[in-house]
Design an enzyme around this catalytic site. Structure first.
Site, PDB file in Angstrom:
ATOM      1  N   LYS A  22       0.975  -0.724   0.574  1.00  0.00           N
ATOM      2  CA  LYS A  22       0.450  -0.268   0.275  1.00  0.00           C
ATOM      3  C   LYS A  22       0.615   1.355   0.161  1.00  0.00           C
ATOM      4  CE  LYS A  22      -4.447  -1.937  -0.132  1.00  0.00           C
ATOM      5  NZ  LYS A  22      -5.376  -1.782  -0.897  1.00  0.00           N
ATOM      6  N   GLU A  35     -10.332   6.062   2.831  1.00  0.00           N
ATOM      7  CA  GLU A  35     -10.474   5.464   3.876  1.00  0.00           C
ATOM      8  C   GLU A  35      -9.676   3.974   3.836  1.00  0.00           C
ATOM      9  OE1 GLU A  35     -10.002   5.252   0.519  1.00  0.00           O
ATOM     10  OE2 GLU A  35      -9.075   2.991   0.293  1.00  0.00           O
ATOM     11  N   SER A  59       1.312  -9.805  -1.055  1.00  0.00           N
ATOM     12  CA  SER A  59       1.172  -8.137  -0.883  1.00  0.00           C
ATOM     13  C   SER A  59       1.729  -8.050   0.238  1.00  0.00           C
ATOM     14  CB  SER A  59      -0.459  -8.076  -1.357  1.00  0.00           C
ATOM     15  OG  SER A  59      -1.245  -8.682  -0.466  1.00  0.00           O
TER      16      SER A  59
END
Lengths: 275, 395
Positions: free
Chosen positions: B86, B108, B375
Site C-alpha cells: 500500500k 478509506e 502483498s
C-alpha cells in the site's frame, strides 16, 4: 410541452417561485409515499422529486441515508416505484421527477428505465452521480421519450462546465448550494447569489436551489435569487419524527410545505422572472 | 486508451458534479508530474531509503519442493515499510498532493493497512490526515486504529450501512465533496473515478517492473504465471501491468470466495458478480437485480469489498487475465502452510494467492515458473487467525 416546462412558464408569468419537495420512495412503505405525494401536491408543492432509495448514496447526508435504509428494509423495488409513479400520475397534476443514482438505471438498462419512467408519466430525471461526460446516451433517450434530464451545477463547477451543462440541460438547473452532501443547514451561504449569477449568464433555464434548505427562512433567502427551491432532508426529518404515526406525519409534512410556500411567495421578484 | 479514463467500456467518472473539477485538476497534475524528473527522483528516493525497495524476489524452495511442481517465487511486498504494498501508492499520491498545494489528506481503510500507510506518508510529509474506517472494522482492528493515531491521523469511525470498507469509502467520498478545495483523497486501490485506477496502477507497477528484472536476472527468462489476490486489485494490477504485453505470461487474479461462491457469502465480483457502477467507476460488482450493492464477505478484511478495479474487468473481458476464487478455509490453510514451511507469515489477503498457487503448481512441469505477489505480512492477522483456529476455523 413537458409538464416541468409548463409549470415554470406559468410561475414565471405570475412572478412566483417553485417549491419542490423530495420524498424517499418507500420510507417507510409505498402506501405512505403515495399518500404523502398527494398531500404535498394539495399543500402547494409545484413538483415533486421521487427519490429512489439506494444502498450507497454518496451525494446524500445522514437524513436521506437513514430514509434509504428504512425504505430498502421495507422491501421497496424499482417495480414498486414505477407502479407508484403510474398511480400518482392519475391522482396529481404536478410534474413527477425521479431522482436516482445511476447504478439502478444502468442495471435495468438505460433504455428500459427511461421507457418505463415515460410510460408511468414521469416528467424529469435527476441522477446526481451522472455528470455530463457520462450522460450522453441517457440524454438522447430522455429527449426521445419526452423526459427532461436535469443536471446539477455545483459551486466548484468551472465556467466551461456550466456552459456545457447549460447546453444540454432541460427543465431546470439544479444548483447545489454548497460543496457538500444533502442535508438541512442552518443558513444559506453568502456566496449563493454570486454562484447563481454565474449560472444565469450561461442559461435562460430556471435555476432551482437544493441542498441545505431547512426552514421558511432559508427557503426564502434562497428563493430570492433563484426560481425555485428543493427541500428534502428537512421534510424527511419531520416525517421521521412521526414515522410510526402516518396521519401525524402527513399533517406535519403538509404544514411544513404550506409554511415554505408562504415564505417563498413573499420574496422579491428576480430579474429573470420579470420577462 | 492511455488516460482516456476508460478500459474498454469500464471505468469512467460516475461522481457528483462537485467532484468533477477536482478530478480534472488531479488528472492534469498527475500527467504534469508523473514524468517530471524532480517528482520521479523524489518518489524514488523515498521508495529506496524509506520504504526499503526494491523488495526481494525470493525463491520459495521449500514450498516448491512440498508442492512438487512448478518453481515458486514470492515477490516480497510484505517487507515494505508498514508491511504491505500500500505504501507505494500512498507516497506517490501524497507527494502529488504536496505539489498540488493541498493541506489535508483523507483515506478509506478496511483492515487498516491502507490507513496506516496513508497516515505514515502524512506524518512524513506534514499533512493533516483523516482516515475513514467502518465501525465494525475499527473494532476488529483496534491495533491499527491505535497505529494510525500514533502517526498523528484522526480515525473517523463510520456507522452507516455495513460499517465496513464499502461504507468507509462512501463516507470518504462525502467528506471529499465538502472539503475538495484543500483536501486530496488518497484512494487505496485501482478503483474509483478516473484518474485513480490508472494513477494507482502506475504507482503500484513498480512491483511488476522489479519482478521482471529480478526474474530475468535469476532465471534468464520470463515467468509462466503471475498470481496475486484481488480485492480492489492494486497489488495484482501492480504485478500484472508491466507483463501485459508479454502474452506468454499468464496472469491469474485470485478473489475471495469467502464461505463458498455457492453460499452467496463471498467477495468475488469478477467470478460471480455483474457489471455495475460503484464508487465512481463501471466495473464488476456484487449487486441485486435492482442494482443495490450487496455486502461482501471474506475472512480477509482487505478483500472484503463488493467491487473491483475497472481495468481488471477489462482484463477479464479481453481474456488477458484469468480470475478465480479461493475460500476462507483454503486461504487459512495456505496461511498456516507458508508460515510453517518458509517462516513467512503472509497477510490473509496474500494467503489467497498462495492458496491458488498450491492448487496450480502440482499440476505443472517442474521447469515452469510462478511468481506470487506476497502483498503483505500477516502480523495484523495473527490475532484473528488464532481466534478462528481456536473457534474451529474451516468448519
Amino acid at each position: 410541452m413537458n409538464r416541468i416546462d409548463g409549470v415554470f412558464a406559468v410561475l414565471r408569468k405570475k412572478g412566483k417561485k417553485a417549491l419542490i419537495p423530495y420524498v424517499a420512495c418507500g420510507d417507510p412503505d409505498i402506501k405512505f409515499t403515495e399518500k404523502l405525494v398527494s398531500v404535498l401536491a394539495d399543500s402547494g408543492a409545484d413538483m415533486v422529486e421521487l427519490g429512489i432509495p439506494y444502498s450507497d448514496p454518496v451525494a446524500d447526508g445522514p437524513t436521506i441515508q437513514k430514509a434509504s435504509v428504512r425504505a430498502l428494509k421495507g422491501g421497496v423495488t424499482l417495480e414498486n416505484i414505477f407502479a407508484l409513479a403510474g398511480r400518482l400520475r392519475k391522482k396529481v397534476d404536478i410534474p413527477l421527477i425521479i431522482m436516482t443514482y445511476y447504478n439502478p438505471v444502468y442495471v435495468m438498462g438505460a433504455e428500459n428505465f427511461v421507457k418505463k419512467a415515460a410510460a408511468a408519466g414521469v416528467d424529469g430525471l435527476i441522477i446526481p452521480d451522472l455528470p455530463l461526460e457520462e450522460a450522453y446516451q441517457l440524454k438522447t433517450l430522455a429527449d426521445n421519450n419526452g423526459i427532461n434530464l436535469i443536471f446539477l451545477v455545483a459551486p466548484t463547477s468551472t465556467k466551461e462546465r456550466i456552459q456545457k451543462i447549460s447546453h444540454v440541460a432541460r427543465g431546470f438547473i439544479y444548483c447545489v448550494s454548497v460543496a457538500g452532501v444533502t442535508g438541512a443547514r442552518q443558513k444559506v451561504s453568502n456566496s449563493l447569489e454570486g454562484f447563481l449569477n454565474r449560472i444565469r449568464t450561461q442559461t435562460s433555464l430556471p435555476l432551482v436551489v437544493g441542498f441545505g434548505i431547512s426552514s421558511p427562512d432559508t427557503a426564502q433567502k434562497a428563493a430570492q435569487h433563484a426560481d425555485g427551491v428543493i427541500v428534502g432532508s428537512a421534510l424527511i426529518e419531520r416525517i421521521e419524527k412521526n414515522i410510526n404515526d402516518s396521519r401525524h406525519a402527513l399533517k406535519t409534512a403538509s404544514d411544513f410545505i404550506r409554511e415554505l410556500k408562504k415564505a417563498i411567495a413573499n420574496c422579491k421578484l428576480q430579474k429573470s422572472c420579470r420577462n | 486508451m492511455v488516460n482516456s479514463g476508460y478500459f474498454g467500456e469500464f471505468g469512467g467518472r460516475y461522481v457528483p458534479e462537485t467532484l468533477m473539477s477536482a478530478l480534472t485538476e488531479l488528472e492534469e497534475a498527475y500527467e504534469r508530474h508523473v514524468n517530471d524528473r524532480g517528482f520521479k527522483e523524489e518518489l524514488r528516493y523515498y521508495l529506496e531509503q524509506y520504504v526499503g525497495r526494491p523488495t526481494p524476489l525470493y525463491y520459495a524452495e521449500k514450498l516448491t519442493r512440498h508442492l512438487d511442481g512448478a518453481k515458486i517465487y514470492l515477490k516480497r511486498e510484505d517487507l515494505n515499510h508498514t508491511g504491505a504494498h500500500k505504501i507505494n501508492n500512498c507516497l506517490g499520491q501524497v507527494l502529488l498532493a504536496k505539489r498540488m498545494g493541498k493541506k489535508r489528506i483523507i483515506a478509506e481503510t478496511g483492515a487498516g493497512q491502507h490507513g496506516v500507510a496513508t497516515a505514515t506518508a502524512a506524518a512524513l510529509l506534514d499533512f493533516e490526515c483523516d482516515v475513514f474506517m467502518g465501525e465494525e472494522d475499527a473494532r476488529r482492528q483496534a491495533l491499527n486504529v491505535f497505529r494510525m493515531e500514533l502517526l498523528g491521523a484522526r480515525v473517523i469511525r463510520v456507522k452507516s450501512g455495513t460499517k465496513t470498507l464499502k461504507d468507509a469509502t462512501n463516507e470518504a467520498l462525502r467528506n471529499w465533496v465538502a472539503t475538495v478545495e484543500n483536501t486530496h483523497y488518497v484512494i487505496g486501490s485501482v478503483v474509483g473515478p478516473h484518474p485513480y485506477p490508472s494513477m494507482v496502477r502506475d504507482f503500484q507497477s513498480i512491483i511488476g517492473e522489479e519482478a521482471k528484472q529480478q526474474i530475468l536476472r535469476m532465471e534468464d527468462r520470463l515467468p509462466d504465471y503471475l498470481i496475486a489476490c484481488v480485492g480492489g486489485g492494486s497489488n495484482s494490477m501492480g504485478l500484472f501491468y508491466p507483463f501485459k504485453d508479454q502474452e506468454e505470461v499468464q496472469m491469474i487474479g485470485v478473489e475471495a470466495a469467502g464461505k463458498g461462491i455457492e453460499t452467496g457469502r463471498h467477495a468475488a465480483p469478477l467470478t460471480a458478480g455483474s457489471k455495475g457502477v460503484l464508487h465512481g467507476a463501471l466495473s464488476y460488482v456484487l449487486q441485486d437485480d435492482d442494482g443495490q450493492i450487496l455486502p461482501a464477505h471474506s475472512v480477509s478484511a482487505g478483500l472484503d469489498y463488493p467491487g473491483v478495479g475497472p481495468e481488471h474487468s477489462y482484463f477479464k473481458e479481453s481474456g488477458r487475465a484469468r480470475y478465480t476464487a479461493v475460500t476462507d478455509e483454503e486461504a487459512l490453510e495456505a496461511f498456516k502452510l507458508l508460515s510453517r514451511l518458509e517462516g513467512i507469515i503472509p497477510a490473509l489477503e496474500s494467503a489467497h494467492a498462495v492458496a491458488y498457487a498450491c492448487k496450480l503448481a502440482p499440476e505443472l512441469e517442474k521447469d515452469k515458473i510462478i511468481i506470487i505477489c506476497l502483498s503483505g505480512r500477516g502480523d495484523k492477522d495473527v490475532q484473528e487467525v488464532s481466534f478462528l483456529m481456536g473457534g474451529g476455523a474451516g468448519e
